[in-house]
Design a protein around this motif. Structure first.
Motif, PDB file in Angstrom:
ATOM      1  N   TYR A  74      92.007  14.579  24.705  1.00  0.00           N
ATOM      2  CA  TYR A  74      90.974  14.900  24.566  1.00  0.00           C
ATOM      3  C   TYR A  74      90.397  15.389  22.913  1.00  0.00           C
ATOM      4  O   TYR A  74      91.536  14.252  22.131  1.00  0.00           O
ATOM      5  CB  TYR A  74      91.816  16.495  24.938  1.00  0.00           C
ATOM      6  N   VAL A  75      89.761  15.854  22.796  1.00  0.00           N
ATOM      7  CA  VAL A  75      89.142  15.507  21.397  1.00  0.00           C
ATOM      8  C   VAL A  75      89.586  17.074  20.101  1.00  0.00           C
ATOM      9  O   VAL A  75      89.198  18.386  21.061  1.00  0.00           O
ATOM     10  CB  VAL A  75      87.503  15.894  20.904  1.00  0.00           C
ATOM     11  N   PRO A  76      90.557  16.892  19.449  1.00  0.00           N
ATOM     12  CA  PRO A  76      91.176  18.222  18.761  1.00  0.00           C
ATOM     13  C   PRO A  76      89.707  19.163  18.018  1.00  0.00           C
ATOM     14  O   PRO A  76      88.884  18.315  17.780  1.00  0.00           O
ATOM     15  CB  PRO A  76      92.426  17.725  17.714  1.00  0.00           C
ATOM     16  N   TRP A  77      90.168  20.060  18.600  1.00  0.00           N
ATOM     17  CA  TRP A  77      88.930  21.393  17.570  1.00  0.00           C
ATOM     18  C   TRP A  77      88.297  20.622  16.380  1.00  0.00           C
ATOM     19  O   TRP A  77      87.447  20.516  16.069  1.00  0.00           O
ATOM     20  CB  TRP A  77      88.928  22.533  18.218  1.00  0.00           C
ATOM     21  N   GLN A  78      89.218  20.425  15.827  1.00  0.00           N
ATOM     22  CA  GLN A  78      88.968  20.872  13.817  1.00  0.00           C
ATOM     23  C   GLN A  78      88.719  18.967  13.970  1.00  0.00           C
ATOM     24  O   GLN A  78      87.695  18.844  12.864  1.00  0.00           O
ATOM     25  CB  GLN A  78      90.458  20.517  12.771  1.00  0.00           C
ATOM     26  N   SER A  79      88.906  17.669  14.472  1.00  0.00           N
ATOM     27  CA  SER A  79      88.377  16.740  14.237  1.00  0.00           C
ATOM     28  C   SER A  79      86.441  16.766  15.295  1.00  0.00           C
ATOM     29  O   SER A  79      86.134  15.222  15.066  1.00  0.00           O
ATOM     30  CB  SER A  79      89.306  15.410  14.365  1.00  0.00           C
ATOM     31  N   MET A  80      86.676  17.253  16.185  1.00  0.00           N
ATOM     32  CA  MET A  80      84.949  17.205  16.878  1.00  0.00           C
ATOM     33  C   MET A  80      83.869  17.487  15.334  1.00  0.00           C
ATOM     34  O   MET A  80      83.558  18.336  15.040  1.00  0.00           O
ATOM     35  CB  MET A  80      85.222  18.954  17.580  1.00  0.00           C
ATOM     36  N   ALA A  81      82.964  16.625  16.264  1.00  0.00           N
ATOM     37  CA  ALA A  81      81.698  16.662  15.668  1.00  0.00           C
ATOM     38  C   ALA A  81      81.312  18.073  15.892  1.00  0.00           C
ATOM     39  O   ALA A  81      81.556  19.171  17.173  1.00  0.00           O
ATOM     40  CB  ALA A  81      80.622  16.417  16.649  1.00  0.00           C
ATOM     41  N   GLU A  82      80.887  18.891  15.069  1.00  0.00           N
ATOM     42  CA  GLU A  82      80.137  20.125  15.370  1.00  0.00           C
ATOM     43  C   GLU A  82      78.698  19.782  16.414  1.00  0.00           C
ATOM     44  O   GLU A  82      78.242  21.167  17.213  1.00  0.00           O
ATOM     45  CB  GLU A  82      79.745  21.123  13.847  1.00  0.00           C
ATOM     46  N   HIS A  83      77.385  18.870  15.885  1.00  0.00           N
ATOM     47  CA  HIS A  83      76.449  19.192  16.216  1.00  0.00           C
ATOM     48  C   HIS A  83      76.722  17.624  17.172  1.00  0.00           C
ATOM     49  O   HIS A  83      77.557  17.108  17.553  1.00  0.00           O
ATOM     50  CB  HIS A  83      75.256  19.265  15.351  1.00  0.00           C
ATOM     51  N   LYS A  84      75.143  17.984  18.207  1.00  0.00           N
ATOM     52  CA  LYS A  84      75.093  16.669  19.682  1.00  0.00           C
ATOM     53  C   LYS A  84      75.475  15.981  18.183  1.00  0.00           C
ATOM     54  O   LYS A  84      74.670  15.197  17.217  1.00  0.00           O
ATOM     55  CB  LYS A  84      73.968  16.611  19.468  1.00  0.00           C
ATOM     56  N   ILE A  85      76.169  14.962  19.013  1.00  0.00           N
ATOM     57  CA  ILE A  85      76.378  13.017  18.389  1.00  0.00           C
ATOM     58  C   ILE A  85      75.258  12.170  18.412  1.00  0.00           C
ATOM     59  O   ILE A  85      74.062  12.552  19.634  1.00  0.00           O
ATOM     60  CB  ILE A  85      77.942  12.538  19.008  1.00  0.00           C
ATOM     61  N   GLN A  86      74.827  11.853  17.523  1.00  0.00           N
ATOM     62  CA  GLN A  86      73.774  11.045  17.487  1.00  0.00           C
ATOM     63  C   GLN A  86      73.145   9.327  18.353  1.00  0.00           C
ATOM     64  O   GLN A  86      75.219   8.995  17.844  1.00  0.00           O
ATOM     65  CB  GLN A  86      72.988  11.391  16.180  1.00  0.00           C
ATOM     66  N   SER A  87      72.739   9.698  19.037  1.00  0.00           N
ATOM     67  CA  SER A  87      72.762   8.014  19.726  1.00  0.00           C
ATOM     68  C   SER A  87      72.205   7.173  18.736  1.00  0.00           C
ATOM     69  O   SER A  87      71.959   5.905  18.977  1.00  0.00           O
ATOM     70  CB  SER A  87      71.985   8.088  20.955  1.00  0.00           C
ATOM     71  N   ALA A  88      70.957   7.274  17.840  1.00  0.00           N
ATOM     72  CA  ALA A  88      70.474   6.516  17.245  1.00  0.00           C
ATOM     73  C   ALA A  88      71.948   5.777  15.963  1.00  0.00           C
ATOM     74  O   ALA A  88      71.494   4.985  15.091  1.00  0.00           O
ATOM     75  CB  ALA A  88      69.386   7.243  15.768  1.00  0.00           C
ATOM     76  N   SER A  89      72.675   6.143  16.347  1.00  0.00           N
ATOM     77  CA  SER A  89      74.546   6.217  15.696  1.00  0.00           C
ATOM     78  C   SER A  89      74.550   4.785  16.144  1.00  0.00           C
ATOM     79  O   SER A  89      75.273   4.355  15.579  1.00  0.00           O
ATOM     80  CB  SER A  89      75.554   6.944  15.091  1.00  0.00           C
ATOM     81  N   GLY A  90      73.946   4.362  17.391  1.00  0.00           N
ATOM     82  CA  GLY A  90      74.742   3.151  17.382  1.00  0.00           C
ATOM     83  C   GLY A  90      75.888   4.124  18.803  1.00  0.00           C
ATOM     84  O   GLY A  90      76.711   4.529  19.169  1.00  0.00           O
ATOM     85  N   PRO A  91      76.856   2.367  18.918  1.00  0.00           N
ATOM     86  CA  PRO A  91      77.692   2.973  20.163  1.00  0.00           C
ATOM     87  C   PRO A  91      78.848   3.872  19.899  1.00  0.00           C
ATOM     88  O   PRO A  91      79.244   4.041  18.540  1.00  0.00           O
ATOM     89  CB  PRO A  91      78.516   1.274  20.537  1.00  0.00           C
ATOM     90  N   LEU A  92      78.814   4.865  19.977  1.00  0.00           N
ATOM     91  CA  LEU A  92      80.069   5.169  19.871  1.00  0.00           C
ATOM     92  C   LEU A  92      82.023   5.171  20.252  1.00  0.00           C
ATOM     93  O   LEU A  92      82.191   5.013  21.373  1.00  0.00           O
ATOM     94  CB  LEU A  92      80.233   6.964  21.200  1.00  0.00           C
ATOM     95  N   ASN A  93      82.467   6.156  19.254  1.00  0.00           N
ATOM     96  CA  ASN A  93      84.205   4.842  19.014  1.00  0.00           C
ATOM     97  C   ASN A  93      84.679   6.166  19.662  1.00  0.00           C
ATOM     98  O   ASN A  93      83.824   6.986  18.272  1.00  0.00           O
ATOM     99  CB  ASN A  93      84.261   4.409  18.608  1.00  0.00           C
TER     100      ASN A  93
END
Ligand code: 9Z3
Length: 325
Positions: free
Chosen positions: A200-219
């Motif tokens: 899982y992604v721990p709540w405190q390290s999770m992005a608040e808003h929708k992750i943007q696809s313009a930022s490139g591949p997601l790691n």
């Protein structure tokens, strides 16, 4: 470091991980209301049953948990489970005289609905003289049976349905059910058929808003969900009869992994199933051996949950007897 100290160290690490999981999880929206419902249900069902014997209560978990990737969630990782196993098992437990807390993933199979068409509302009814609607003739028997069986269980106070979606909700709810259920001692069962996320992604390290696809591949790095089975057994409900499930897609490793889970988490049973054959066969792994349980159409056993729950009820009776000695 000797073995004793090492085990103590491992236990302390697991406890810290569990503590940090719960303290950082977003709190349940309606936790007071949830606790009240659960406490009331357990209190009501902890008095002697109609036949004078002790009441038995089972918590059936069903469906898969999700792992949100954003706090304002647009995307999530899901765990496969239609909820059929949990829903069918709930029906058999009710039939065997148990009260059932059905902790299920929103939108998955419900008890008494398996004989309804897939899209029950639209398929089951038809318009007559407006504004009236009626059940279509071909579905009327199945619908009547489903409504009356479900109604009886709910009205008699024997079935409490509680929905979850995320891993955060599921584990908080399980803890809030397990702790009061410990008052039932050996009369309680945990039947943990839900497919629970491992990462899982721990709540405190999770992005608040929708992750943007313009930022490139997601790691993304996913943390491991702490294994709650050991605290369930040790701290939350130590006397309960605990059944966990092991799901694999590779049959070669299934039984070995089920055996490891049985010992590691001190379960009373582990139900081992392979994804593709899960509706035909499961193997119950216990400390005194393995018992295959099969669906047998020829013998009139139309699903694997029927003989599975029969066997569990027998073993649970033996567990209650041996705990009362
Ligand atoms: C199961 O193994 C269930 O039997 C199924 C039922 C999810 C396969 P369906 O809902 O399928 O009828 O479609 N559930 C447990 C899966 C799980 O997450 N187990 C964990 C593991 O394997 C242990 S808690 O590690």
């Amino acid at each position: 470091m000797d073995l004793g100290n090492k085990l103590e160290g491992t236990r302390a690490t697991i406890e810290t991980e569990i503590e940090s999981f719960f303290s950082s999880a977003p709190p349940l929206n309606n936790s007071l209301d949830f606790s009240e419902q659960v406490d009331k249900f357990i209190r009501r069902n902890s008095v002697a049953s109609g036949n004078g014997g002790p009441s038995r209560v089972v918590c059936v978990t069903s469906g898969g948990t999700t792992v949100p990737l954003e706090q304002r969630c647009v995307r999530y990782i899901d765990n496969f489970s239609s909820g059929h196993r949990g829903a069918a098992s709930t029906e058999y437990f009710l039939k065997a005289g148990y009260a059932v807390i059905f902790l299920y993933r929103r939108g998955t199979c419900q008890p008494y609905c398996s004989s309804l068409p897939d899209d029950p509302l639209l398929e089951c009814f038809e318009l007559t003289d407006e504004p009236n609607i009626q059940v279509r003739q071909e579905h009327s028997e199945a619908v009547k049976r489903a409504i009356s069986e479900n109604h009886a269980a709910v009205v008699e106070g024997l079935l409490l349905k509680l929905p979850f979606t995320t891993i955060f909700e599921y584990l908080q709810m399980l803890r809030m059910i397990a702790i009061p259920m410990s008052n039932l001692g050996p009369n309680a069962i945990f039947y943990l058929a839900a497919a629970v996320s491992d990462f899982y992604v721990p709540w405190q390290s999770m992005a608040e808003h929708k992750i943007q696809s313009a930022s490139g591949p997601l790691n993304m790095q996913l943390a491991q969900v702490p294994k709650m089975l050991s605290v369930l057994r040790r701290d939350w409900a130590p006397m309960a009869f605990c059944i966990s499930f092991k799901l694999e897609t590779d049959s070669k490793i299934l039984l070995e992994k089920a055996g490891v889970a049985l010992k590691k988490y001190k379960m009373n049973m582990v139900v081992a199933n392979e994804l593709s054959s899960r509706k035909e066969e499961v193997v119950i792994v216990t400390s005194d051996g393995q018992i295959p349980v099969r669906r047998n159409k020829a013998a009139g056993v139309d699903d694997v949950e029927n003989p599975l729950i029969q066997l569990i009820v027998e073993r649970h009776s033996a567990h209650i007897e041996s705990s009362n000695l």
